[in-house]
Design an enzyme around this catalytic site. Structure first.
Site, PDB file in Angstrom:
ATOM      1  N   HIS A  72      35.958  34.028  35.948  1.00 16.93           N
ATOM      2  CA  HIS A  72      36.214  32.587  35.977  1.00 16.93           C
ATOM      3  C   HIS A  72      36.309  31.974  34.587  1.00 16.93           C
ATOM      4  O   HIS A  72      36.538  30.776  34.447  1.00 16.93           O
ATOM      5  CB  HIS A  72      35.168  31.857  36.828  1.00 16.93           C
ATOM      6  CG  HIS A  72      33.836  31.685  36.182  1.00 16.93           C
ATOM      7  ND1 HIS A  72      33.432  30.507  35.608  1.00 16.93           N
ATOM      8  CD2 HIS A  72      32.794  32.540  36.028  1.00 16.93           C
ATOM      9  CE1 HIS A  72      32.212  30.635  35.136  1.00 16.93           C
ATOM     10  NE2 HIS A  72      31.795  31.857  35.372  1.00 16.93           N
TER      11      HIS A  72
ATOM     12  N   GLY B  29      29.494  37.767  35.654  1.00 17.25           N
ATOM     13  CA  GLY B  29      29.166  38.201  34.309  1.00 17.25           C
ATOM     14  C   GLY B  29      27.674  38.394  34.127  1.00 17.25           C
ATOM     15  O   GLY B  29      27.242  39.303  33.406  1.00 17.25           O
TER      16      GLY B  29
ATOM     17  N   CYS C 202      19.937  18.553  30.822  1.00 21.35           N
ATOM     18  CA  CYS C 202      19.095  17.451  31.284  1.00 21.35           C
ATOM     19  C   CYS C 202      18.135  17.946  32.359  1.00 21.35           C
ATOM     20  O   CYS C 202      18.543  18.600  33.311  1.00 21.35           O
ATOM     21  CB  CYS C 202      19.952  16.323  31.845  1.00 21.35           C
ATOM     22  SG  CYS C 202      20.944  15.492  30.588  1.00 21.35           S
TER      23      CYS C 202
ATOM     24  N   GLN D 272      33.694  34.868  26.632  1.00 22.50           N
ATOM     25  CA  GLN D 272      34.412  33.746  26.042  1.00 22.50           C
ATOM     26  C   GLN D 272      35.603  34.174  25.188  1.00 22.50           C
ATOM     27  O   GLN D 272      36.549  33.406  25.026  1.00 22.50           O
ATOM     28  CB  GLN D 272      33.449  32.896  25.197  1.00 22.50           C
ATOM     29  CG  GLN D 272      32.387  32.174  25.997  1.00 22.50           C
ATOM     30  CD  GLN D 272      32.953  31.099  26.907  1.00 22.50           C
ATOM     31  OE1 GLN D 272      34.073  30.631  26.748  1.00 22.50           O
ATOM     32  NE2 GLN D 272      32.173  30.700  27.905  1.00 22.50           N
TER      33      GLN D 272
ATOM     34  N   ASN E  14      29.417  30.452  23.682  1.00 18.30           N
ATOM     35  CA  ASN E  14      30.033  29.582  24.683  1.00 18.30           C
ATOM     36  C   ASN E  14      29.973  28.108  24.305  1.00 18.30           C
ATOM     37  O   ASN E  14      30.799  27.317  24.757  1.00 18.30           O
ATOM     38  CB  ASN E  14      29.375  29.792  26.052  1.00 18.30           C
ATOM     39  CG  ASN E  14      27.867  29.737  25.984  1.00 18.30           C
ATOM     40  OD1 ASN E  14      27.238  30.510  25.258  1.00 18.30           O
ATOM     41  ND2 ASN E  14      27.265  28.843  26.740  1.00 18.30           N
TER      42      ASN E  14
ATOM     43  N   THR F  26      30.362  47.708  49.319  1.00 14.49           N
ATOM     44  CA  THR F  26      31.815  47.735  49.438  1.00 14.49           C
ATOM     45  C   THR F  26      32.439  46.716  48.492  1.00 14.49           C
ATOM     46  O   THR F  26      32.052  45.552  48.479  1.00 14.49           O
ATOM     47  CB  THR F  26      32.240  47.438  50.883  1.00 14.49           C
ATOM     48  OG1 THR F  26      31.638  48.403  51.747  1.00 14.49           O
ATOM     49  CG2 THR F  26      33.751  47.493  51.024  1.00 14.49           C
TER      50      THR F  26
END
Length: 376
Positions: A200, A69, A322, A178, A150, A236
């Site tokens: 994904h 993405g 973090c 999303q 998201n 490809t």
């Protein structure tokens, strides 16, 4: 563990895995080859494009396969800005976009002299269409606004924003990573020129994405070479993963009817936590205009990362990143005007296709128990 991090990544659907396998074994040919070994992969790519176009309502355009993405966002934004052929083109986006959009815009500012306007959001994370109207100029070549955030699940007023861009002859790009598979989406009806699709996020593997490009839209390629993908993305094609994405798109269309079930689970989780921790649970983002699977909350008196550490059977995300062990507030929540203690307490719980009532009950019990024990 109970998996409540579907906005980060989804498990791969078994049907997607089954669809991929032939293209890792006997159907191995190059889709650009003229002989019979290229025929099946080429047909498979065409079929996958049709399935993706059906999911997003992209009847008047083409599907370009990408490696992610982030690559699709880069191709849309950089490609449109550099293909515009004007001095100092202007791009408009907003402050709570995915880093793939924000960092691409900043790179265009640094290296190509592109002017970028970053629109603010309100306390729910939504863009005011009036702010977009005021930001546009005769040099505006592209507006890029995500469909759904998201972190909070906030749904932007895409139809209004796209219409305003159209009225000013600017292209409109939408990162729909999303929203796809969770809510209906129709690029043509919404007036969108470019749509980012991410495998994904909808039960396909990582490493595959796509960009819908409306007919007539000109883009400068990111990757030059052999002319694959109508010259927009050389190299490809990864046929196996493209087929997986196409299959996931078909399944996503078939599963859209599950929205009420998932939304009920999300709301039950919220209610259980609110009842167990009276006065301590604060919703981040809009109560109504958000994804049906997404719950972003702050539990007063906790730090999100520590809370999740003390609920080890729950796989979820925090609203903060973090660095060197020091938690920092989420830029998304900060842009919404949420103060530092509340932002640091944020956790994102995102449900998916196989989430169950038992998952919700167990998660609520464990999170509430961790919060009662300090959560920090």
């Amino acid at each position: 563990m109970i998996y409540l991090d579907h906005n980060a990544t989804t498990p791969i659907d078994a049907e997607v895995t089954a669809a991929i396998l032939p293209y890792l074994s006997h159907a191995f040919g190059n889709p650009s080859s003229d002989h019979q070994y290229g025929a099946a992969p080429r047909a498979a790519l065409d079929g996958a494009r049709r399935e993706i176009a059906t999911l997003i309502g992209g009847r008047d355009g083409q599907i370009v396969f990408t490696g992610s993405g982030s690559e699709a966002d880069n191709l849309a934004i950089r490609g449109a800005a550099l293909a515009a052929g004007i001095d100092r083109p202007h791009v408009v986006t907003q402050v709570t976009e995915h880093p793939a959009v924000l960092q691409t815009c900043r790179a265009l500012e640094r290296w190509h002299g592109v002017d970028v306007t970053y629109l603010p959001v309100d306390s729910s994370g939504l863009v005011d269409p009036g702010d977009l109207e005021a930001a546009l100029s005769t040099r505006t070549v592209l507006v890029s606004i995500m469909a759904a955030n998201n972190e909070t699940g906030a749904l932007q007023p895409i139809a209004d924003l796209a219409r305003i861009a159209q009225d000013h002859d600017a292209l409109f790009h939408c990162d729909a990573a999303q929203q796809l598979g969770k809510l209906p989406f129709d690029a043509d009806a919404l007036g969108i020129d470019l749509v980012t699709v991410v495998g994904h996020k909808m039960y396909a593997p990582k490493g595959i994405g796509a960009l819908y490009v409306r007919s007539g839209v000109r883009l400068e390629p990111l990757v030059h070479g052999g002319g694959q993908e109508n010259g927009l993305r050389a190299g490809t094609e990864n046929v196996a993963l493209a087929v997986g994405l196409g299959t996931a798109a078909r399944l996503a269309s078939e599963h859209l009817g599950e929205r009420p079930r998932i939304q009920k689970l999300r709301d039950t989780l919220h209610d259980r936590l609110t009842e167990a921790l009276p006065g301590r649970v604060l919703l981040n983002g809009p109560a109504g205009l958000r994804l049906p699977n997404t719950l972003n909350i702050s539990i007063a008196g906790t730090i999100g990362s520590e809370l999740l550490r003390n609920a080890p059977d729950i796989a979820a995300s925090t609203g903060s990143a973090c660095h060197s062990g020091d938690p920092e507030p989420s830029p998304v929540l900060s842009a919404m005007g949420i103060d530092r203690p509340r932002a640091l307490a944020a956790i994102r719980l995102s449900l998916g296709r196989w989430s169950t009532p038992d998952d919700v009950d167990t998660a609520a019990d464990q999170l509430a128990g961790a919060a009662r024990n300090g959560g920090s």
